[in-house]
Design an enzyme around this catalytic site. Structure first.
Site, PDB file in Angstrom:
ATOM      1  N   LYS A  95       4.400  17.475 -36.387  1.00 35.65           N
ATOM      2  CA  LYS A  95       4.344  18.873 -36.790  1.00 35.65           C
ATOM      3  C   LYS A  95       3.271  19.580 -35.953  1.00 35.65           C
ATOM      4  CE  LYS A  95       0.329  19.119 -39.260  1.00 35.65           C
ATOM      5  NZ  LYS A  95      -0.710  20.142 -39.236  1.00 35.65           N
TER       6      LYS A  95
ATOM      7  N   HIS B  71       2.638  13.327 -41.918  1.00 34.12           N
ATOM      8  CA  HIS B  71       1.960  12.126 -42.415  1.00 34.12           C
ATOM      9  C   HIS B  71       1.524  12.270 -43.868  1.00 34.12           C
ATOM     10  CE1 HIS B  71      -1.585  14.514 -41.175  1.00 34.12           C
ATOM     11  NE2 HIS B  71      -2.211  13.853 -42.127  1.00 34.12           N
TER      12      HIS B  71
ATOM     13  N   GLU C  42     -11.464  21.381 -47.617  1.00 31.77           N
ATOM     14  CA  GLU C  42     -12.226  20.338 -46.937  1.00 31.77           C
ATOM     15  C   GLU C  42     -13.680  20.732 -46.767  1.00 31.77           C
ATOM     16  OE1 GLU C  42      -9.791  18.103 -43.778  1.00 31.77           O
ATOM     17  OE2 GLU C  42      -9.116  20.173 -43.583  1.00 31.77           O
TER      18      GLU C  42
ATOM     19  N   ASP D  97      -1.436  24.913 -40.039  1.00 34.99           N
ATOM     20  CA  ASP D  97      -1.913  23.527 -40.029  1.00 34.99           C
ATOM     21  C   ASP D  97      -1.647  22.821 -41.348  1.00 34.99           C
ATOM     22  OD1 ASP D  97      -3.308  21.249 -38.953  1.00 34.99           O
ATOM     23  OD2 ASP D  97      -5.026  21.813 -40.189  1.00 34.99           O
TER      24      ASP D  97
ATOM     25  N   HIS E 132       2.287  20.664 -44.761  1.00 32.02           N
ATOM     26  CA  HIS E 132       1.927  19.678 -45.780  1.00 32.02           C
ATOM     27  C   HIS E 132       2.067  20.198 -47.208  1.00 32.02           C
ATOM     28  CE1 HIS E 132       0.583  17.408 -42.430  1.00 32.02           C
ATOM     29  NE2 HIS E 132      -0.589  17.974 -42.288  1.00 32.02           N
TER      30      HIS E 132
ATOM     31  N   LYS F 100     -11.366  25.093 -44.536  1.00 32.78           N
ATOM     32  CA  LYS F 100     -12.373  24.216 -43.949  1.00 32.78           C
ATOM     33  C   LYS F 100     -13.770  24.742 -44.231  1.00 32.78           C
ATOM     34  CE  LYS F 100      -9.785  22.050 -40.200  1.00 32.78           C
ATOM     35  NZ  LYS F 100      -9.946  20.696 -40.780  1.00 32.78           N
TER      36      LYS F 100
END
Length: 460
Positions: A141, A171, A209, A228, A233, A331
């Protein structure tokens, strides 16, 4: 459908960060595990980087030692590392691709550890070659750079191999803490009767994160938090949370059920009301000072890349109509919060005689670390008529394999259960693209937050 097993793994872009940091260690973990197939696997890497045999063997050995627990244990691990090879070449060249395929043994899987634009150019070149029977294409991706690009790439890939031989890699779908959703959903009769809009008030999927860029500006600054994390995801996690009951966990039923959820997903209101974005300024993160995102090496401030994205959606179906679903990722936040939270509606009536504030029940499925928590109101200590809150929690075991080990097991065994189907990839872009368009047109303000904080002050 389960396809042919793979004998050769041809990694295009093997000189890049993804192969070194994730793909090769994941492969080593798989080889060191109890993975059933005992056949040999040839790993052939290719890229523009000028790696000689010694440099490549050192890279593979280091990655394999990391992935297999430090010692590179097991005959399969050491044998695969020893036999692996690397070729410096232009992977978009027809002649050089032909040479790479001729070096492969048996049935190959071509792993595209490449940006979408380069992936498309490689596929154009592959059209001019006769691919070996059973060839599998594995693509990282993001799949395409938008809805039109994703459709065009799907059409192009469809001229090369059948859909069941295409593995669009996410993943996240190989992580045991995400796959726990299936067990929680379908192994507990307690949940299914309330898993609908009659009882559920809201759903959140959050992946905040407590890390900055960590050297990933080259990719991240051209993607941002929405592409992202949210576009790929978190939409996949949402689909797992909200799909209708399935009769078996196989690639056809599971991916079709996810597709139904994604097809019904809409922004809750227009992009200006349904989305928020922000990026971090200088602050203190984990006891160290972190500069503003715009001052990070490799960042172009003119791109106006967000480091925190939030989108509110709804799934327009009989089961879920009217339930807001918030997806958020960022982030450099002070608290790492990685979880899905399903909040239930308030009870319709609290009997007279019970005192205290009745809160909403909720179920939290935590990622990294994997956990399951339930929030309930119970009789408090001392006075049984005084309500108190209880939050029983279970720590869930990690899977035997890391995410890339799980993904590669499916790839090498010909089982696309954890791969993203083409129509699902297109639906994710359809959902996210109006937000991206609004952001590019500056219709949604770019808020700011200090690194190490919980986000912008006026966000709830």
């Amino acid at each position: 459908m389960v396809g042919a097993r793979i004998d050769s793994l041809l990694v295009l872009g093997a000189d890049g960060d993804l192969a070194r940091r994730l793909l090769l260690p994941g492969l080593a973990a798989l080889l060191a595990s109890d993975w059933a197939p005992r056949r040999r696997l040839l790993v052939l890497g290719a890229g523009l980087g000028a790696l000689d045999e010694r440099a490549w063997q050192r890279r593979v050995s280091d990655a394999f030692a990391e992935g297999s627990g430090g010692g590179g244990r097991g005959r399969r691990v050491t044998d695969t590392a020893r036999r692996s090879r690397y070729r410096t070449c232009d992977v978009t060249s027809v002649d050089e691709l032909r040479g790479l395929l001729e070096e492969c043994e048996g049935t190959p899987a071509i792993y595209f550890a490449l940006p979408p634009s380069v992936t498309a150019r490689v596929c154009q070149a592959l059209r001019l070659l006769d691919l070996p029977e059973g060839t599998v294409l594995a693509m990282e991706k993001p799949f395409g750079t938008g809805l039109d690009g994703s459709r065009a790439l799907n059409q192009l890939v469809g001229t090369l191999v059948p859909e069941e031989q295409v593995y669009r890699i996410d993943h996240f779908l190989g992580r045991s803490d995400v796959l726990n959703i299936l067990g929680v959903r379908f192994a507990n009769r307690l949940l299914e009767p309330v898993w609908n809009n009659e009882h559920v008030e809201s759903i959140e999927v959050v992946y905040d994160e407590a890390l900055g860029l960590e050297g990933r500006a080259g990719y991240y600054d051209s993607a941002g938090a929405l592409v992202d994390m949210v576009q790929s995801h978190l939409l996949q996690v949402m689909a797992l949370l909200m799909l209708d009951p399935i009769t078996r966990v196989d690639e056809r039923e599971l991916r079709s059920a996810k597709a139904e959820v994604l097809r019904a997903t809409r922004l809750k209101g227009g992009p200006r009301n349904a989305s928020r974005r922000a990026r971090y300024t200088a602050g203190t993160l984990g006891g160290r000072k972190l500069g503003a995102y715009t001052r990070e090496p490799g960042v172009d401030p003119a791109r106006r890349t967000e480091t925190l994205a939030e989108v509110t959606l709804e799934v327009d179906s009989w089961r879920w109509a009217g339930v807001p679903v918030t997806l958020r990722s960022g982030k450099a936040l002070g608290r790492a919060r990685k979880e899905a939270v399903v909040t239930l509606r308030k009870t319709p009536h609290l009997p007279a005689g019970l005192r205290g504030h009745a809160t909403r029940d909720s179920l939290t499925i935590g990622f990294k670390p994997a956990r399951l928590a339930i929030h309930l109101d119970v009789s408090g200590p001392g006075d049984p008529f005084e309500l108190d809150s209880s939050d029983p929690e279970a720590v869930l075991a990690d899977g035997q394999l890391p995410a890339y080990g799980e993904v590669l097991a499916g790839l090498l065994d010909g089982d696309p259960l954890l791969a993203v189907r083409g129509d699902n990839a297109e639906e994710c872009w359809r959902i996210a693209e109006p937000v991206l368009d609004a952001w590019r047109a500056d219709e949604v303000p770019m808020d700011t937050y200090a690194a190490g904080s919980d986000g912008p002050r006026d966000w709830r």
